[in-house]
Design a protein around this motif. Sequence first.
Motif, PDB file in Angstrom:
ATOM      1  N   ALA A   1       0.550  -4.361  10.235  1.00 13.96           N
ATOM      2  CA  ALA A   1      -0.245  -3.154   9.961  1.00 13.96           C
ATOM      3  C   ALA A   1      -1.733  -3.473  10.011  1.00 13.96           C
ATOM      4  O   ALA A   1      -2.532  -2.691  10.522  1.00 13.96           O
ATOM      5  CB  ALA A   1       0.143  -2.568   8.607  1.00 13.96           C
ATOM      6  N   GLU A   2      -2.099  -4.641   9.510  1.00 13.79           N
ATOM      7  CA  GLU A   2      -3.518  -4.989   9.522  1.00 13.79           C
ATOM      8  C   GLU A   2      -4.000  -5.297  10.936  1.00 13.79           C
ATOM      9  O   GLU A   2      -5.120  -4.976  11.307  1.00 13.79           O
ATOM     10  CB  GLU A   2      -3.772  -6.188   8.603  1.00 13.79           C
ATOM     11  CG  GLU A   2      -3.808  -5.750   7.150  1.00 13.79           C
ATOM     12  CD  GLU A   2      -3.881  -6.912   6.178  1.00 13.79           C
ATOM     13  OE1 GLU A   2      -4.175  -8.053   6.605  1.00 13.79           O
ATOM     14  OE2 GLU A   2      -3.629  -6.674   4.982  1.00 13.79           O
TER      15      GLU A   2
ATOM     16  N   PHE B   1      -0.711   2.270  12.273  1.00 11.31           N
ATOM     17  CA  PHE B   1       0.534   2.220  11.502  1.00 11.31           C
ATOM     18  C   PHE B   1       1.081   3.641  11.319  1.00 11.31           C
ATOM     19  O   PHE B   1       2.268   3.896  11.528  1.00 11.31           O
ATOM     20  CB  PHE B   1       0.280   1.562  10.138  1.00 11.31           C
ATOM     21  CG  PHE B   1       1.443   1.645   9.178  1.00 11.31           C
ATOM     22  CD1 PHE B   1       2.414   0.653   9.157  1.00 11.31           C
ATOM     23  CD2 PHE B   1       1.568   2.717   8.298  1.00 11.31           C
ATOM     24  CE1 PHE B   1       3.492   0.735   8.277  1.00 11.31           C
ATOM     25  CE2 PHE B   1       2.645   2.806   7.420  1.00 11.31           C
ATOM     26  CZ  PHE B   1       3.611   1.819   7.408  1.00 11.31           C
TER      27      PHE B   1
ATOM     28  N   TRP C   1      -4.399   0.389  10.073  1.00 14.34           N
ATOM     29  CA  TRP C   1      -3.523   1.339   9.363  1.00 14.34           C
ATOM     30  C   TRP C   1      -3.452   2.674  10.088  1.00 14.34           C
ATOM     31  O   TRP C   1      -2.450   3.388   9.997  1.00 14.34           O
ATOM     32  CB  TRP C   1      -3.955   1.491   7.908  1.00 14.34           C
ATOM     33  CG  TRP C   1      -3.541   0.298   7.095  1.00 14.34           C
ATOM     34  CD1 TRP C   1      -4.312  -0.792   6.773  1.00 14.34           C
ATOM     35  CD2 TRP C   1      -2.235   0.037   6.550  1.00 14.34           C
ATOM     36  NE1 TRP C   1      -3.567  -1.707   6.059  1.00 14.34           N
ATOM     37  CE2 TRP C   1      -2.291  -1.225   5.906  1.00 14.34           C
ATOM     38  CE3 TRP C   1      -1.039   0.742   6.537  1.00 14.34           C
ATOM     39  CZ2 TRP C   1      -1.193  -1.784   5.260  1.00 14.34           C
ATOM     40  CZ3 TRP C   1       0.067   0.188   5.892  1.00 14.34           C
ATOM     41  CH2 TRP C   1      -0.017  -1.064   5.269  1.00 14.34           C
TER      42      TRP C   1
ATOM     43  N   VAL D   1       2.310   4.415   1.258  1.00 12.98           N
ATOM     44  CA  VAL D   1       2.349   5.047   2.573  1.00 12.98           C
ATOM     45  C   VAL D   1       3.086   6.388   2.564  1.00 12.98           C
ATOM     46  O   VAL D   1       2.943   7.177   3.493  1.00 12.98           O
ATOM     47  CB  VAL D   1       2.951   4.110   3.646  1.00 12.98           C
ATOM     48  CG1 VAL D   1       2.050   2.896   3.859  1.00 12.98           C
ATOM     49  CG2 VAL D   1       4.364   3.670   3.291  1.00 12.98           C
TER      50      VAL D   1
ATOM     51  N   LYS E   1       0.842  -1.201   0.000  1.00 15.65           N
ATOM     52  CA  LYS E   1       0.000   0.000   0.000  1.00 15.65           C
ATOM     53  C   LYS E   1       0.878   1.252   0.000  1.00 15.65           C
ATOM     54  O   LYS E   1       1.922   1.269   0.661  1.00 15.65           O
ATOM     55  CB  LYS E   1      -0.878   0.027   1.257  1.00 15.65           C
ATOM     56  CG  LYS E   1      -2.114  -0.862   1.201  1.00 15.65           C
ATOM     57  CD  LYS E   1      -1.807  -2.301   1.453  1.00 15.65           C
ATOM     58  CE  LYS E   1      -3.046  -3.188   1.445  1.00 15.65           C
ATOM     59  NZ  LYS E   1      -2.654  -4.607   1.376  1.00 15.65           N
TER      60      LYS E   1
END
Lengths: 395, 472
Positions: free
Chosen positions: A341-342, A349, A346, A302, A300
Amino acid sequence: MALSLDRLGIYDPKDPLKNRLTDLGPRHFWQYFPPVIQNNYGKWAYHEVLETGILMHVSETGDKIYTVRCGAARFMTVQHVREICDIADQYCDGFVRFTTRNNIEFLVDSVEKLEALKKDLESRKFVSGSYKFPIGGTGAGVTNIVHTQGYIHCHTPATDASSMVKAVSDELFKYFQGMTLPAKVRVSMACCLNMCGAVHCSDIALLGNHRKPPIVDHEVIDKVCEIPLAIAACPVGAISPDKTPEGGKTVKIKKERCMFCGNCYTMCQALPLSDKEGDGVTILAGGKISNRISEPKFSKVVVPWLPNNFPRFSEVVEKVKKILEAYAADANKYERLGDWAERIGWEKFFEKTGLEFTEHLIDDYRLAYDTWRTSTQFKYTAAAWDVSRFAGGIE
Amino acid sequence: MPFEPNEPQKEIKYEETRIYTDAELNSCSDEELKNFKIKHQIPDLEELENGPWPSFVADAKQEALHRRKLADERMLIDRDVVEDMLGQLQVSFDDGETHWKHGGIVGVFGYGGGVIGRYSDLPERYPSIAHFHTIRVNQPASKFYNSDLLRTICDMWEYRGSGLMNLHGSTGDLVLLGTTTEQLEPIFFELTHVLGQDIGGSGSNLRTPSCCIGRARCEFACYDTQNLCYELTQYYQDELHRPAFPYKFKLKFDGCPNGCVASMARSDMSFIGTWRDSIRIDQDTVKAYIAGDVVPNGGAHMGRDWGKFDIHKEVIDLCPTKCMSLVDDELRIDNQECTRCMHCINVMPKALKPGKDNGLSILLGAKAPILEGAQMATLIVPFMKAEPPYDNIKEFIEKVWEFWIEEGKNRERLGELMQRTGLPKFLETIGLPPAPQMIKTPRENPYILWKEEDVPGGWNRNVNEYRTRHKR
Ligand code: HEM
Ligand code: HEM
Ligand code: HEM
Ligand code: HEM
Ligand code: SF4
Ligand code: SF4
Ligand code: SF4
Ligand code: SF4
């Protein structure tokens, strides 16, 4: 048969078909397996990482093979490869292998050879002081960063590959040489998103990204490109036919529609994108490819963009370290970066890594809705209070 | 030999093939290298000679100096190629833009790929790299070499090219970076005649297949990755060299679901080893793990103190299907429920092994983000035996190609085509029944594309007849 010294070798330009051999394929693998591998092929019982960079595989027959894994820049010269061959000849009966992630592996069949080999490898340095064959890259650490060509050999990059990888690898060296992380962390780098830049399943991916739409070289476009193909290449329909003041065929770009993918440039060299201020680096995180515990998943975005600060990319290095350090401190054993992270969410995170969350990180391309939160389950972080304040929900 | 090559393999002896003498190869002392400056100013690159990680700049300078020392007739392309390449790289940093021109079609006679044209856009400043083409050399499966082969490639490449290369390119090939158009055919002839070795793929054709290390050194491998990779590379040489596809096509081979060559993410057709019987358990060794006598996960976590091994916390509770239990110190696995994720085996490789009834799963359609976003491969064939001559696998590959060549648009990857036509139509075309293994969940919308033949009476209805029942 000796290599030819003639300028054109065995090739006869007057008769290109003469003596032409085709469709040979690769050389067969078996002859390049060291004897201990030939003898124990398919009989390996288990393996152990003896120390960082050193693997021991034990066969059902009791035979053992020791692997020393060394980092390498995948860009190499023949002089370096010859040095690899010298080492292989001295310790490994001439055999050597390379891993998918561009590491070099030297294989020996006894502890004595292993110790001598290790000593030798550790002592070899380039005259400027960097290791030629750093040992590491196994287990719960960071292994070699796979990457693409960049300015060394490609026409579409939005950044350089070899230099960024060198800069990041220098800074992550302790993770290459130590197995101190919760799980393995795969870092990958691609210098444009268009072509070979499929960095999308890495724990941390560094990606070159353009930010300015193509410029049109009106003078030559009709001569050097198939205009309809260039128009068709644009996934968002930003390119349309146009006429030059002189009445020649060209195209115009609806700039606000462009997503900077470079697909048009791939099809048409009269539509260059690259630009010193425009180009830079996007960081993605949390992807994986192994099926272990959780399913493979995409990385993803970031960090939307960082400048190309050659040659050391200090901003990129800093963000990568932030991500890694937050992960190292907080994740459970065996938990990959994306799984961490999951689990924490997030929103956490971003809190724990200290990365800034901006509108660029919210998907607004096709099927974007799949990534929006459609639930009341969330965790409170400073970002949530900001929204509440702006919405008039709290003081 | 358990595996026979399809092409006779000529033995390569460097003593017979070599071009350069030992004196020529060892012509540079460390002292000279230390004091060596290339002919261009490269301050940013010199910065990259520092730091512990192997420096590609320091390496390139070795070769630059080496070329300076070779006699004129000991190389066929310009002596200065490496220095010019570094000079241009520094200017690219200064300008924040690449200085390589867009493509250009070059190649060897009769092949549609394997060579990539490359020209500098600063040919006056860096004349020796005005032409600087790439050649992809098809690597031996899982990249094992011996020094005779590598040294021969090095001599050939220093003589006829820049001496710069990638070990390896992302697709898997050994990549030779930088030669002139004139030398392309001669190099191809040296590769085929002296090295008994072909070039790889590029363009709209089969790309060079690649595989994990498999049974050569990994206890997890569920089939012979090298042999399958080699066999299919040989069998599909025509598809590899002569573009007849809508776009590129990649085959990659992982021996187990750990996926070390990332086939699921980067190949149109991904082969992943698996098993259909039970995970093999050595209960005594399980007890040894529990007692802390064996280091978990093959020692991969030794760099940090994670405390004493806890089989519940580290294995049983992390099993994604919760199909494991410990009954009186005896590890039980409900193999019907196991999804073969490899976690427990990875943690206790000495005690647990994949089953013995092995084969592979086939997943289709991975691709990079361009255009509609990245796609991960979709599971299509849950299990297939993988034994030579692999006729079942070839038959399957060809069915898929037939569909793709028939239906695919120009530059449409298989994954995109599968999306465009829909999985049901795709399955029907290649003759497979649908199965819940192919999906994460059933569809959430009810827009079922019924076909006329699905509905009794068909779609041709008479409105007058309808009106006999319903007034206007
Ligand atoms: C920055 C690191 C990486 C670079 C530079 C990179 C580079 C490339 C290149 C050059 C290709 C063309 C591949 C080929 O011909 O085999 C490719 C394809 C691909 N890579 Fe990577 N790769 C990276 C990391 C990864 C990782 C770790 C994964 C997944 C685990 C991945 C997923 C893919 C996918 C899905 C494709 C297929 C693209 C396609 O064929 O359309 N990439 N990548
Ligand atoms: C028409 C579109 C494309 C063009 C014109 C193109 C062109 C290029 C060029 C010029 C290079 C640099 C090669 C060199 O000089 O060494 C390259 C590398 C490569 N590209 Fe493409 N490319 C295209 C699409 C893609 C796509 C979509 C992928 C995969 C997803 C891909 C995979 C690769 C791979 C594997 C390499 C080797 C890179 C490496 O090992 O660093 N290409 N391509
Ligand atoms: C967490 C699960 C994984 C385990 C237990 C695992 C285990 C292993 C083992 C035992 C080896 C050594 C095989 C050998 O060469 O003897 C290996 C090699 C390798 N693994 Fe994995 N692997 C895992 C996941 C991955 C993932 C997710 C990737 C890539 C994204 C990966 C990439 C590689 C590569 C490329 C190699 C070959 C060595 C190298 O190229 O550096 N592995 N893996
Ligand atoms: C499995 C298929 C579907 C079933 C069984 C279903 C059933 C129903 C039922 C029972 C209602 C409540 C009717 C009422 O209030 O008396 C309803 C309302 C509605 N349905 Fe469906 N429906 C289906 C599919 C769809 C689809 C595909 C659409 C749109 C394309 C749709 C749009 C609506 C709308 C707009 C309403 C009115 C909702 C409202 O009260 O605002 N339905 N549906
Ligand atoms: S990622 Fe893009 S810029 Fe980099 S080598 Fe591949 S095609 Fe070229
Ligand atoms: S860069 Fe991509 S989105 Fe922008 S004009 Fe070109 S093809 Fe279209
Ligand atoms: S994919 Fe599986 S079988 Fe192949 S090397 Fe990796 S762990 Fe071993
Ligand atoms: S392989 Fe995975 S799913 Fe199967 S028992 Fe082991 S941990 Fe559970």
